[in-house]
Design a protein around this motif. Structure first.
Motif, PDB file in Angstrom:
ATOM      1  N   LEU A   5      34.900  -8.278   1.036  1.00 50.17           N
ATOM      2  CA  LEU A   5      35.692  -9.458   1.351  1.00 50.17           C
ATOM      3  C   LEU A   5      35.043 -10.060   2.600  1.00 50.17           C
ATOM      4  O   LEU A   5      35.068  -9.454   3.680  1.00 50.17           O
ATOM      5  CB  LEU A   5      37.155  -9.098   1.603  1.00 50.17           C
ATOM      6  CG  LEU A   5      38.100 -10.274   1.773  1.00 50.17           C
ATOM      7  CD1 LEU A   5      38.108 -11.156   0.524  1.00 50.17           C
ATOM      8  CD2 LEU A   5      39.500  -9.784   2.068  1.00 50.17           C
ATOM      9  N   ALA A   6      34.418 -11.212   2.421  1.00 53.85           N
ATOM     10  CA  ALA A   6      33.684 -11.856   3.510  1.00 53.85           C
ATOM     11  C   ALA A   6      34.636 -12.251   4.636  1.00 53.85           C
ATOM     12  O   ALA A   6      35.851 -12.347   4.433  1.00 53.85           O
ATOM     13  CB  ALA A   6      32.954 -13.083   2.976  1.00 53.85           C
ATOM     14  N   PHE A  43      21.440  -7.650  -2.898  1.00 54.62           N
ATOM     15  CA  PHE A  43      21.687  -8.963  -3.471  1.00 54.62           C
ATOM     16  C   PHE A  43      23.193  -9.212  -3.459  1.00 54.62           C
ATOM     17  O   PHE A  43      23.972  -8.331  -3.796  1.00 54.62           O
ATOM     18  CB  PHE A  43      21.173  -9.052  -4.909  1.00 54.62           C
ATOM     19  CG  PHE A  43      19.685  -8.896  -5.006  1.00 54.62           C
ATOM     20  CD1 PHE A  43      18.862  -9.997  -4.904  1.00 54.62           C
ATOM     21  CD2 PHE A  43      19.114  -7.641  -5.175  1.00 54.62           C
ATOM     22  CE1 PHE A  43      17.482  -9.855  -4.986  1.00 54.62           C
ATOM     23  CE2 PHE A  43      17.742  -7.485  -5.261  1.00 54.62           C
ATOM     24  CZ  PHE A  43      16.919  -8.600  -5.162  1.00 54.62           C
ATOM     25  N   LEU A  44      23.594 -10.421  -3.085  1.00 54.17           N
ATOM     26  CA  LEU A  44      25.006 -10.795  -3.114  1.00 54.17           C
ATOM     27  C   LEU A  44      25.278 -11.596  -4.382  1.00 54.17           C
ATOM     28  O   LEU A  44      24.511 -12.485  -4.736  1.00 54.17           O
ATOM     29  CB  LEU A  44      25.384 -11.622  -1.894  1.00 54.17           C
ATOM     30  CG  LEU A  44      25.366 -10.884  -0.576  1.00 54.17           C
ATOM     31  CD1 LEU A  44      25.720 -11.834   0.561  1.00 54.17           C
ATOM     32  CD2 LEU A  44      26.311  -9.710  -0.593  1.00 54.17           C
ATOM     33  N   LEU A  71      24.946  -5.761  -4.315  1.00 58.22           N
ATOM     34  CA  LEU A  71      24.235  -4.776  -5.122  1.00 58.22           C
ATOM     35  C   LEU A  71      23.120  -4.206  -4.255  1.00 58.22           C
ATOM     36  O   LEU A  71      22.184  -4.919  -3.878  1.00 58.22           O
ATOM     37  CB  LEU A  71      23.657  -5.434  -6.376  1.00 58.22           C
ATOM     38  CG  LEU A  71      24.667  -6.086  -7.305  1.00 58.22           C
ATOM     39  CD1 LEU A  71      23.959  -6.838  -8.432  1.00 58.22           C
ATOM     40  CD2 LEU A  71      25.623  -5.041  -7.874  1.00 58.22           C
ATOM     41  N   TYR A  72      23.246  -2.927  -3.927  1.00 55.34           N
ATOM     42  CA  TYR A  72      22.249  -2.246  -3.107  1.00 55.34           C
ATOM     43  C   TYR A  72      21.344  -1.429  -4.018  1.00 55.34           C
ATOM     44  O   TYR A  72      21.783  -0.452  -4.622  1.00 55.34           O
ATOM     45  CB  TYR A  72      22.919  -1.305  -2.102  1.00 55.34           C
ATOM     46  CG  TYR A  72      23.663  -2.013  -1.004  1.00 55.34           C
ATOM     47  CD1 TYR A  72      23.010  -2.416   0.149  1.00 55.34           C
ATOM     48  CD2 TYR A  72      25.026  -2.275  -1.115  1.00 55.34           C
ATOM     49  CE1 TYR A  72      23.694  -3.068   1.167  1.00 55.34           C
ATOM     50  CE2 TYR A  72      25.714  -2.920  -0.109  1.00 55.34           C
ATOM     51  CZ  TYR A  72      25.044  -3.314   1.025  1.00 55.34           C
ATOM     52  OH  TYR A  72      25.719  -3.957   2.024  1.00 55.34           O
ATOM     53  N   PHE A  73      20.068  -1.853  -4.135  1.00 58.43           N
ATOM     54  CA  PHE A  73      19.094  -1.069  -4.886  1.00 58.43           C
ATOM     55  C   PHE A  73      18.653   0.083  -3.992  1.00 58.43           C
ATOM     56  O   PHE A  73      18.288  -0.123  -2.832  1.00 58.43           O
ATOM     57  CB  PHE A  73      17.896  -1.921  -5.285  1.00 58.43           C
ATOM     58  CG  PHE A  73      18.196  -2.927  -6.370  1.00 58.43           C
ATOM     59  CD1 PHE A  73      19.364  -2.879  -7.108  1.00 58.43           C
ATOM     60  CD2 PHE A  73      17.298  -3.917  -6.656  1.00 58.43           C
ATOM     61  CE1 PHE A  73      19.637  -3.794  -8.114  1.00 58.43           C
ATOM     62  CE2 PHE A  73      17.546  -4.846  -7.663  1.00 58.43           C
ATOM     63  CZ  PHE A  73      18.713  -4.774  -8.391  1.00 58.43           C
ATOM     64  N   MET A  74      18.695   1.278  -4.545  1.00 56.41           N
ATOM     65  CA  MET A  74      18.393   2.480  -3.777  1.00 56.41           C
ATOM     66  C   MET A  74      17.026   3.043  -4.177  1.00 56.41           C
ATOM     67  O   MET A  74      16.585   2.881  -5.309  1.00 56.41           O
ATOM     68  CB  MET A  74      19.480   3.534  -3.994  1.00 56.41           C
ATOM     69  CG  MET A  74      20.898   3.038  -3.712  1.00 56.41           C
ATOM     70  SD  MET A  74      21.141   2.451  -2.027  1.00 56.41           S
ATOM     71  CE  MET A  74      20.921   3.954  -1.106  1.00 56.41           C
ATOM     72  N   GLU A  75      16.384   3.727  -3.236  1.00 57.39           N
ATOM     73  CA  GLU A  75      15.078   4.321  -3.489  1.00 57.39           C
ATOM     74  C   GLU A  75      15.028   5.697  -2.827  1.00 57.39           C
ATOM     75  O   GLU A  75      15.328   5.831  -1.637  1.00 57.39           O
ATOM     76  CB  GLU A  75      13.983   3.422  -2.916  1.00 57.39           C
ATOM     77  CG  GLU A  75      12.586   3.941  -3.132  1.00 57.39           C
ATOM     78  CD  GLU A  75      11.562   2.976  -2.590  1.00 57.39           C
ATOM     79  OE1 GLU A  75      10.920   2.301  -3.394  1.00 57.39           O
ATOM     80  OE2 GLU A  75      11.429   2.892  -1.351  1.00 57.39           O
ATOM     81  N   LYS A  76      14.636   6.707  -3.602  1.00 59.33           N
ATOM     82  CA  LYS A  76      14.521   8.062  -3.063  1.00 59.33           C
ATOM     83  C   LYS A  76      13.187   8.199  -2.334  1.00 59.33           C
ATOM     84  O   LYS A  76      12.129   7.913  -2.888  1.00 59.33           O
ATOM     85  CB  LYS A  76      14.631   9.093  -4.179  1.00 59.33           C
ATOM     86  CG  LYS A  76      14.882  10.485  -3.687  1.00 59.33           C
ATOM     87  CD  LYS A  76      15.212  11.396  -4.842  1.00 59.33           C
ATOM     88  CE  LYS A  76      15.722  12.727  -4.355  1.00 59.33           C
ATOM     89  NZ  LYS A  76      16.064  13.596  -5.489  1.00 59.33           N
ATOM     90  N   GLN A  77      13.254   8.619  -1.091  1.00 60.01           N
ATOM     91  CA  GLN A  77      12.074   8.764  -0.244  1.00 60.01           C
ATOM     92  C   GLN A  77      11.375  10.098  -0.544  1.00 60.01           C
ATOM     93  O   GLN A  77      11.964  10.995  -1.131  1.00 60.01           O
ATOM     94  CB  GLN A  77      12.487   8.701   1.227  1.00 60.01           C
ATOM     95  CG  GLN A  77      13.245   7.435   1.604  1.00 60.01           C
ATOM     96  CD  GLN A  77      12.423   6.189   1.388  1.00 60.01           C
ATOM     97  OE1 GLN A  77      11.338   6.061   1.918  1.00 60.01           O
ATOM     98  NE2 GLN A  77      12.952   5.260   0.598  1.00 60.01           N
ATOM     99  N   PRO A 101      26.820 -12.599   6.609  1.00 54.89           N
ATOM    100  CA  PRO A 101      27.998 -12.152   7.358  1.00 54.89           C
ATOM    101  C   PRO A 101      28.912 -11.242   6.541  1.00 54.89           C
ATOM    102  O   PRO A 101      29.541 -10.344   7.084  1.00 54.89           O
ATOM    103  CB  PRO A 101      28.702 -13.441   7.747  1.00 54.89           C
ATOM    104  CG  PRO A 101      27.681 -14.514   7.644  1.00 54.89           C
ATOM    105  CD  PRO A 101      26.714 -14.070   6.602  1.00 54.89           C
ATOM    106  N   ALA A 102      28.980 -11.465   5.226  1.00 52.42           N
ATOM    107  CA  ALA A 102      29.836 -10.620   4.384  1.00 52.42           C
ATOM    108  C   ALA A 102      29.369  -9.170   4.391  1.00 52.42           C
ATOM    109  O   ALA A 102      30.173  -8.257   4.254  1.00 52.42           O
ATOM    110  CB  ALA A 102      29.844 -11.148   2.951  1.00 52.42           C
ATOM    111  N   VAL A 103      28.075  -8.954   4.577  1.00 55.59           N
ATOM    112  CA  VAL A 103      27.526  -7.588   4.570  1.00 55.59           C
ATOM    113  C   VAL A 103      27.728  -6.904   5.919  1.00 55.59           C
ATOM    114  O   VAL A 103      28.124  -5.745   5.976  1.00 55.59           O
ATOM    115  CB  VAL A 103      26.024  -7.611   4.202  1.00 55.59           C
ATOM    116  CG1 VAL A 103      25.391  -6.245   4.370  1.00 55.59           C
ATOM    117  CG2 VAL A 103      25.834  -8.115   2.769  1.00 55.59           C
ATOM    118  N   TYR A 104      27.471  -7.611   7.008  1.00 52.68           N
ATOM    119  CA  TYR A 104      27.551  -6.928   8.304  1.00 52.68           C
ATOM    120  C   TYR A 104      28.874  -7.107   9.035  1.00 52.68           C
ATOM    121  O   TYR A 104      29.106  -6.426  10.034  1.00 52.68           O
ATOM    122  CB  TYR A 104      26.359  -7.285   9.208  1.00 52.68           C
ATOM    123  CG  TYR A 104      26.200  -8.728   9.583  1.00 52.68           C
ATOM    124  CD1 TYR A 104      26.869  -9.253  10.673  1.00 52.68           C
ATOM    125  CD2 TYR A 104      25.358  -9.554   8.873  1.00 52.68           C
ATOM    126  CE1 TYR A 104      26.705 -10.576  11.036  1.00 52.68           C
ATOM    127  CE2 TYR A 104      25.187 -10.882   9.226  1.00 52.68           C
ATOM    128  CZ  TYR A 104      25.870 -11.379  10.310  1.00 52.68           C
ATOM    129  OH  TYR A 104      25.705 -12.691  10.660  1.00 52.68           O
TER     130      TYR A 104
END
Length: 63
Positions: free
Chosen positions: A29-30, A56-57, A39-45, A2-5
């Motif tokens: 802030l949840a 990851f929270l 922490l959003y791990f990013m990947e270049k397409q 819920p904290a993410v969306y």
């Protein structure tokens, strides 16, 4: 997650590298008022667009 969306507030921190992964840290802030760091791990397409490759929270201790 819920904290993410449904966060009360969001603050994007400086992009960093964690374990050789380009990472976008975001302070959240949840809905219940608990502060967290996502922490959003990013990947270049192949088409050069960046996409999220995992999230990851992490609890913020002592904040």
């Amino acid at each position: 997650y819920p904290a993410v969306y449904r966060p009360r507030s969001v603050f994007f921190e400086k992009i960093t590298t964690i374990q050789e992964n380009i990472t976008q840290p975001v302070l959240l802030l949840a809905p219940d008022g608990i502060p967290l760091r996502a922490l959003y791990f990013m990947e270049k397409q192949p088409n050069h667009i960046w996409r999220i490759n995992g999230c990851f929270l992490v609890a913020l201790e002592g904040k």
